[in-house]
Design an enzyme around this catalytic site. Structure first.
Site, PDB file in Angstrom:
ATOM      1  N   ASP A  67       0.748  -1.089  -0.033  1.00 18.61           N
ATOM      2  CA  ASP A  67       0.196  -0.078  -0.105  1.00 18.61           C
ATOM      3  C   ASP A  67       0.737   1.282   0.075  1.00 18.61           C
ATOM      4  O   ASP A  67       2.010   1.175   0.219  1.00 18.61           O
ATOM      5  CB  ASP A  67      -1.019  -0.074   1.140  1.00 18.61           C
ATOM      6  CG  ASP A  67      -0.503  -0.420   2.477  1.00 18.61           C
ATOM      7  OD1 ASP A  67       0.854  -0.534   2.758  1.00 18.61           O
ATOM      8  OD2 ASP A  67      -1.133  -0.776   3.501  1.00 18.61           O
ATOM      9  N   ASN A 136      -7.610  -2.966  14.122  1.00 16.89           N
ATOM     10  CA  ASN A 136      -8.818  -3.226  13.875  1.00 16.89           C
ATOM     11  C   ASN A 136      -9.243  -4.414  12.728  1.00 16.89           C
ATOM     12  O   ASN A 136     -10.264  -4.711  12.263  1.00 16.89           O
ATOM     13  CB  ASN A 136      -9.774  -1.900  13.217  1.00 16.89           C
ATOM     14  CG  ASN A 136      -8.938  -1.391  11.892  1.00 16.89           C
ATOM     15  OD1 ASN A 136      -8.035  -2.014  11.652  1.00 16.89           O
ATOM     16  ND2 ASN A 136      -9.598  -0.608  11.185  1.00 16.89           N
ATOM     17  N   HIS A 138      -7.232  -4.733  10.113  1.00 16.95           N
ATOM     18  CA  HIS A 138      -6.977  -4.522   8.516  1.00 16.95           C
ATOM     19  C   HIS A 138      -5.607  -5.286   8.143  1.00 16.95           C
ATOM     20  O   HIS A 138      -4.707  -5.219   9.011  1.00 16.95           O
ATOM     21  CB  HIS A 138      -6.869  -2.881   8.228  1.00 16.95           C
ATOM     22  CG  HIS A 138      -6.039  -2.090   8.588  1.00 16.95           C
ATOM     23  ND1 HIS A 138      -6.097  -0.801   8.837  1.00 16.95           N
ATOM     24  CD2 HIS A 138      -4.739  -2.366   8.789  1.00 16.95           C
ATOM     25  CE1 HIS A 138      -5.074  -0.399   9.233  1.00 16.95           C
ATOM     26  NE2 HIS A 138      -4.156  -1.246   9.205  1.00 16.95           N
ATOM     27  N   GLU A 143     -10.122  -2.061   4.918  1.00 18.93           N
ATOM     28  CA  GLU A 143     -10.644  -1.645   6.287  1.00 18.93           C
ATOM     29  C   GLU A 143     -11.671  -2.360   6.516  1.00 18.93           C
ATOM     30  O   GLU A 143     -12.226  -2.925   5.543  1.00 18.93           O
ATOM     31  CB  GLU A 143     -10.908  -0.120   6.288  1.00 18.93           C
ATOM     32  CG  GLU A 143      -9.876   0.900   6.093  1.00 18.93           C
ATOM     33  CD  GLU A 143      -9.003   0.856   7.422  1.00 18.93           C
ATOM     34  OE1 GLU A 143      -8.986  -0.080   8.309  1.00 18.93           O
ATOM     35  OE2 GLU A 143      -8.407   2.089   7.535  1.00 18.93           O
TER      36      GLU A 143
END
Ligand code: GLP
Length: 239
Positions: A67, A136, A138, A143
């Site tokens: 990313d 979280n 990801h 996400e």
């Protein structure tokens, strides 16, 4: 799925690097899928050591990063291109033309994503894909959501991620709101996935690897569907 629990971060870094060292020894033109974040830093340091010892060469290795932040160019200190140069590429014999990080400054972001995916596809995707994990759940910047996107795409970052990553920026306002990320499909097409988790702030999310479920609300859980996954965590993350 193999789960390896290491005594500490140092052992985790050595274990993770060993998988890559063994791969490069066997296949000098390996394709590596690489991750940023604090967790793989120790692994990169071990790879630099292995190169300096003459154990491996990156001469024919190709790399694809997961990313990049939209809006940051490669000279920005918080860009993932800059991170990779400073953690690994500047210290080994890799041909920079063989290192790929999405271009967060591309005029045509969708075109950039399509091209990134096409290049990966032509290479047959990564031999080893390294992943970290967000608190979280990801992976890359995929996400938690009702629906996840399969190929490389532009992803809006959720509040928790902006908050978590603000530690690297002068203020939270400076954290980009979007990123280009490989999709869940790009990740799952790798031949071997290695997920790294370190520290007590990861033990809540790692609990999800204790059940037989998957959920798009925990994007990392989708790797349970892959036939060759290794999870390497330290005792703090595993607790
Ligand atoms: C970022 C990256 C992820 C990484 C995550 C966790 O959001 N996009 O690829 O896994 O951070 O980072 P850390 O290893 O610092 O906890």
């Amino acid at each position: 799925m193999e789960i390896i629990v290491c005594k500490n971060y140092d052992e985790l870094s050595k274990k993770a690097s060993q998988f890559i060292i063994d791969l490069i020894k066997e296949k000098s033109n390996a394709v590596l899928g690489l991750a940023t974040g604090g967790t793989p830093e120790g692994m990169y340091a071990e790879l630099v050591k292995a190169y300096k010892n003459g154990e491996i060469s990156f001469k024919d290795v190709k790399t694809y990063n997961l990313d990049e932040y939209v809006g940051l160019d490669g000279n920005h200190e918080q860009s993932y291109r800059y991170f990779m140069n400073k953690q690994l590429f500047d210290y080994v014999d890799i041909n920079k033309a063989n290192t790929h990080v999405p271009n967060g400054k591309a005029d045509d972001l969708d075109g950039e994503c399509k091209n990134y995916e096409k290049n990966l596809e032509e290479l047959g995707y990564a031999d080893i894909q390294i992943l970290g994990i967000g608190t979280n759940g990801h992976i890359g910047f995929n996400e938690p959501a009702e629906e996840l996107i399969i190929p490389t795409h532009v992803e809006p970052l959720v509040e928790e991620t902006i908050e978590a990553n603000s530690r690297y920026f002068d203020s939270k306002d400076e954290v980009p709101k979007e990123a280009i990320s490989m999709g869940i499909g790009s990740i799952l097409k790798a031949k071997h996935i290695i997920l790294l988790a370190s520290g007590a702030n990861k033990n809540e999310i790692m609990k999800y690897f204790n059940n037989d479920k998957i959920s798009t609300n925990v994007p990392a859980s989708l790797i349970k569907l892959h036939p060759h996954v290794t999870i390497i965590m330290d005792e703090d993350a595993a607790k």
